[in-house]
Design a protein around this motif. Structure first.
Motif, PDB file in Angstrom:
ATOM      1  N   GLY A  16       0.811  -1.212   0.000  1.00  0.00           N
ATOM      2  CA  GLY A  16       0.000   0.000   0.000  1.00  0.00           C
ATOM      3  C   GLY A  16       0.844   1.260   0.000  1.00  0.00           C
ATOM      4  O   GLY A  16       0.765   2.089  -0.918  1.00  0.00           O
ATOM      5  N   ARG A  86      -0.609 -14.366   4.995  1.00  0.00           N
ATOM      6  CA  ARG A  86       0.611 -13.662   4.557  1.00  0.00           C
ATOM      7  C   ARG A  86       1.863 -14.192   5.261  1.00  0.00           C
ATOM      8  O   ARG A  86       2.981 -13.869   4.862  1.00  0.00           O
ATOM      9  N   SER A 126       6.950   1.613  13.373  1.00  0.00           N
ATOM     10  CA  SER A 126       5.590   1.713  13.911  1.00  0.00           C
ATOM     11  C   SER A 126       5.592   2.475  15.228  1.00  0.00           C
ATOM     12  O   SER A 126       6.528   2.349  16.031  1.00  0.00           O
TER      13      SER A 126
HETATM   14  N1  LIG Z   1      -1.042  -1.599   9.065  1.00  0.00           N
HETATM   15  C1  LIG Z   1      -0.797  -0.737  10.034  1.00  0.00           C
HETATM   16  O1  LIG Z   1      -1.713  -0.266  10.731  1.00  0.00           O
HETATM   17  C2  LIG Z   1       0.627  -0.311  10.277  1.00  0.00           C
HETATM   18  C3  LIG Z   1       0.903   0.476  11.402  1.00  0.00           C
HETATM   19  C4  LIG Z   1       2.208   0.933  11.587  1.00  0.00           C
HETATM   20  C5  LIG Z   1       3.199   0.611  10.659  1.00  0.00           C
HETATM   21  N2  LIG Z   1       2.893  -0.181   9.572  1.00  0.00           N
HETATM   22  C6  LIG Z   1       3.954  -0.451   8.606  1.00  0.00           C
HETATM   23  O2  LIG Z   1       3.730   0.375   7.473  1.00  0.00           O
HETATM   24  C7  LIG Z   1       4.397  -0.183   6.328  1.00  0.00           C
HETATM   25  C8  LIG Z   1       3.474  -0.147   5.118  1.00  0.00           C
HETATM   26  O3  LIG Z   1       2.292  -0.883   5.394  1.00  0.00           O
HETATM   27  P1  LIG Z   1       1.327  -1.343   4.189  1.00  0.00           P
HETATM   28  O4  LIG Z   1       0.017  -1.706   4.802  1.00  0.00           O
HETATM   29  O5  LIG Z   1       1.368  -0.343   3.108  1.00  0.00           O
HETATM   30  O6  LIG Z   1       2.077  -2.670   3.749  1.00  0.00           O
HETATM   31  P2  LIG Z   1       1.534  -3.848   2.818  1.00  0.00           P
HETATM   32  O7  LIG Z   1       0.496  -3.320   1.866  1.00  0.00           O
HETATM   33  O8  LIG Z   1       1.169  -5.004   3.671  1.00  0.00           O
HETATM   34  O9  LIG Z   1       2.833  -4.203   1.959  1.00  0.00           O
HETATM   35  C9  LIG Z   1       3.874  -4.959   2.467  1.00  0.00           C
HETATM   36  C10 LIG Z   1       4.945  -5.101   1.404  1.00  0.00           C
HETATM   37  O10 LIG Z   1       6.012  -5.892   1.946  1.00  0.00           O
HETATM   38  C11 LIG Z   1       6.403  -6.830   0.973  1.00  0.00           C
HETATM   39  N3  LIG Z   1       6.973  -8.006   1.608  1.00  0.00           N
HETATM   40  C12 LIG Z   1       6.393  -8.791   2.543  1.00  0.00           C
HETATM   41  N4  LIG Z   1       7.228  -9.789   2.893  1.00  0.00           N
HETATM   42  C13 LIG Z   1       8.363  -9.624   2.155  1.00  0.00           C
HETATM   43  C14 LIG Z   1       9.569 -10.341   2.072  1.00  0.00           C
HETATM   44  N5  LIG Z   1       9.804 -11.434   2.790  1.00  0.00           N
HETATM   45  N6  LIG Z   1      10.527  -9.894   1.213  1.00  0.00           N
HETATM   46  C15 LIG Z   1      10.293  -8.779   0.442  1.00  0.00           C
HETATM   47  N7  LIG Z   1       9.157  -8.066   0.494  1.00  0.00           N
HETATM   48  C16 LIG Z   1       8.200  -8.483   1.334  1.00  0.00           C
HETATM   49  C17 LIG Z   1       5.126  -7.141   0.212  1.00  0.00           C
HETATM   50  O11 LIG Z   1       5.474  -7.637  -1.035  1.00  0.00           O
HETATM   51  P3  LIG Z   1       4.726  -8.854  -1.778  1.00  0.00           P
HETATM   52  O12 LIG Z   1       3.974  -8.210  -2.883  1.00  0.00           O
HETATM   53  O13 LIG Z   1       5.837  -9.692  -2.229  1.00  0.00           O
HETATM   54  O14 LIG Z   1       3.828  -9.553  -0.765  1.00  0.00           O
HETATM   55  C18 LIG Z   1       4.483  -5.775   0.127  1.00  0.00           C
HETATM   56  O15 LIG Z   1       5.007  -5.066  -0.970  1.00  0.00           O
HETATM   57  C19 LIG Z   1       4.836  -1.578   6.750  1.00  0.00           C
HETATM   58  O16 LIG Z   1       6.209  -1.519   7.113  1.00  0.00           O
HETATM   59  C20 LIG Z   1       4.002  -1.830   7.997  1.00  0.00           C
HETATM   60  O17 LIG Z   1       4.652  -2.723   8.864  1.00  0.00           O
HETATM   61  C21 LIG Z   1       1.629  -0.635   9.373  1.00  0.00           C
END
Ligand SMILES: NC(=O)c1ccc[n+]([C@@H]2O[C@H](COP(=O)([O-])OP(=O)(O)OC[C@H]3O[C@@H](n4cnc5c(N)ncnc54)[C@H](OP(=O)(O)O)[C@@H]3O)[C@@H](O)[C@H]2O)c1
Length: 251
Positions: A16, A86, A126
């Motif tokens: 995202g 995931r 985070s």
């Molecule tokens: N969700 C929340 O409320 C929250 C709160 C605080 C911080 N965050 C952090 O904010 C950031 C962005 O969140 P988001 O929701 O936009 O993330 P997201 O949509 O879940 O995307 C995660 C990305 O990480 C990649 N990924 C996962 N495992 C991997 C691996 N082993 N090697 C390489 N790439 C990998 C995925 O690629 P694939 O296409 O290969 O799966 C995807 O591109 C993340 O760091 C998350 O931890 C989230």
């Protein structure tokens, strides 16, 4: 300060925030290499406007080509905080795609693979990493996501590479289902709430994915963010334009 001859590796480019980061970098005429586990997914998503490197941050040997000749890294990788598909439990012969393996060990692997002369490692961590005993973070950390994010942060700081650590709260807005780059570029950045940032880990609330992506890209243009860690939320009335110079000056 970043220039158009620099190349930025976006890890988690298909996610995202990652998609928006790529779109915003391209809108500024910057060269992007997208790190993805699935080349075909990134190729169709970014309309062949970026270089693609296939790699999985759990496996250091898959990161060597990805990090060659890179000047900046923006790390947007992540997995779910709680067990889900995931985590890829299906394959018993590889480590689960869990927070420990992705946000902790995986980030460490990316740090080791980074060029010694990297200009900046921007990491999306985070809120709550320094408040793991407080509600709601103690619940969020039930499966170790905050422990892992902190492990990733510490590896980045210990590496001596210039860094910016961004700690968003619960993410809102997006991710967008559209895989069309133009659609991404039209993504609205004028949500109703203002951006609030504060050094350290004291804010709580909600954070727009759009503004997290903005912060990642804007940080590269503002040296006041070098070697800083800050939390970030959206709150209060949003001004007509977000003044990142002024926001980052608080750091
Ligand atoms: N969700 C929340 O409320 C929250 C709160 C605080 C911080 N965050 C952090 O904010 C950031 C962005 O969140 P988001 O929701 O936009 O993330 P997201 O949509 O879940 O995307 C995660 C990305 O990480 C990649 N990924 C996962 N495992 C991997 C691996 N082993 N090697 C390489 N790439 C990998 C995925 O690629 P694939 O296409 O290969 O799966 C995807 O591109 C993340 O760091 C998350 O931890 C989230």
């Amino acid at each position: 300060m970043i220039s158009n001859s620099d190349k930025i590796l976006v890890a988690g480019a298909t996610g995202g925030v990652g998609q928006l980061v790529v779109a915003k970098l391209l809108a500024r005429d910057l060269s992007v290499r997208a790190l993805t586990r699935t080349r075909s997914k990134a190729e169709s998503m970014f309309d062949r406007k970026v270089e693609i490197a296939e790699g999985d941050i759990r496996y250091p040997n898959t990161l060597l080509d990805a990090t060659t000749d890179i000047n900046y890294i923006i790390c947007c990788t992540g997995t779910t905080a709680f067990p889900s598909l995931r985590w890829d439990f299906a394959n018993l012969f590889q480590p689960a795609n869990s927070p420990e393996e992705v946000d902790g060990e995986g980030v460490k692997n990316l740090v080791v693979a980074a060029p010694q002369d990297l200009n900046r490692f921007v990491f999306i961590s985070s809120c709550g990493v320094l408040r793991k005993d407080e509600l709601p973070y103690n619940l969020l950390n039930a499966f170790g996501v905050l422990d892992a994010k902190l492990m990733g942060e510490q590896a980045i700081i210990a590496s001596g590479l210039p860094y910016t650590i961004i700690r968003p709260a619960r993410l809102i807005d997006g991710p967008y289902t559209s895989y069309d780059l133009n659609t991404l570029l039209r993504a609205k950045t004028d949500g109703k709430k203002a951006v609030k940032i504060e050094l350290g880990d004291r804010l709580s609330g909600e954070t727009s994915r759009i503004d997290v992506a903005n912060a990642c890209v804007e940080a590269l243009f503002h040296d006041t963010t070098i070697n800083k860690d800050f939390s970030m939320i959206n709150s209060g009335d949003r001004p007509t334009t977000t003044d990142w110079l002024q926001l980052f000056a608080q750091l």
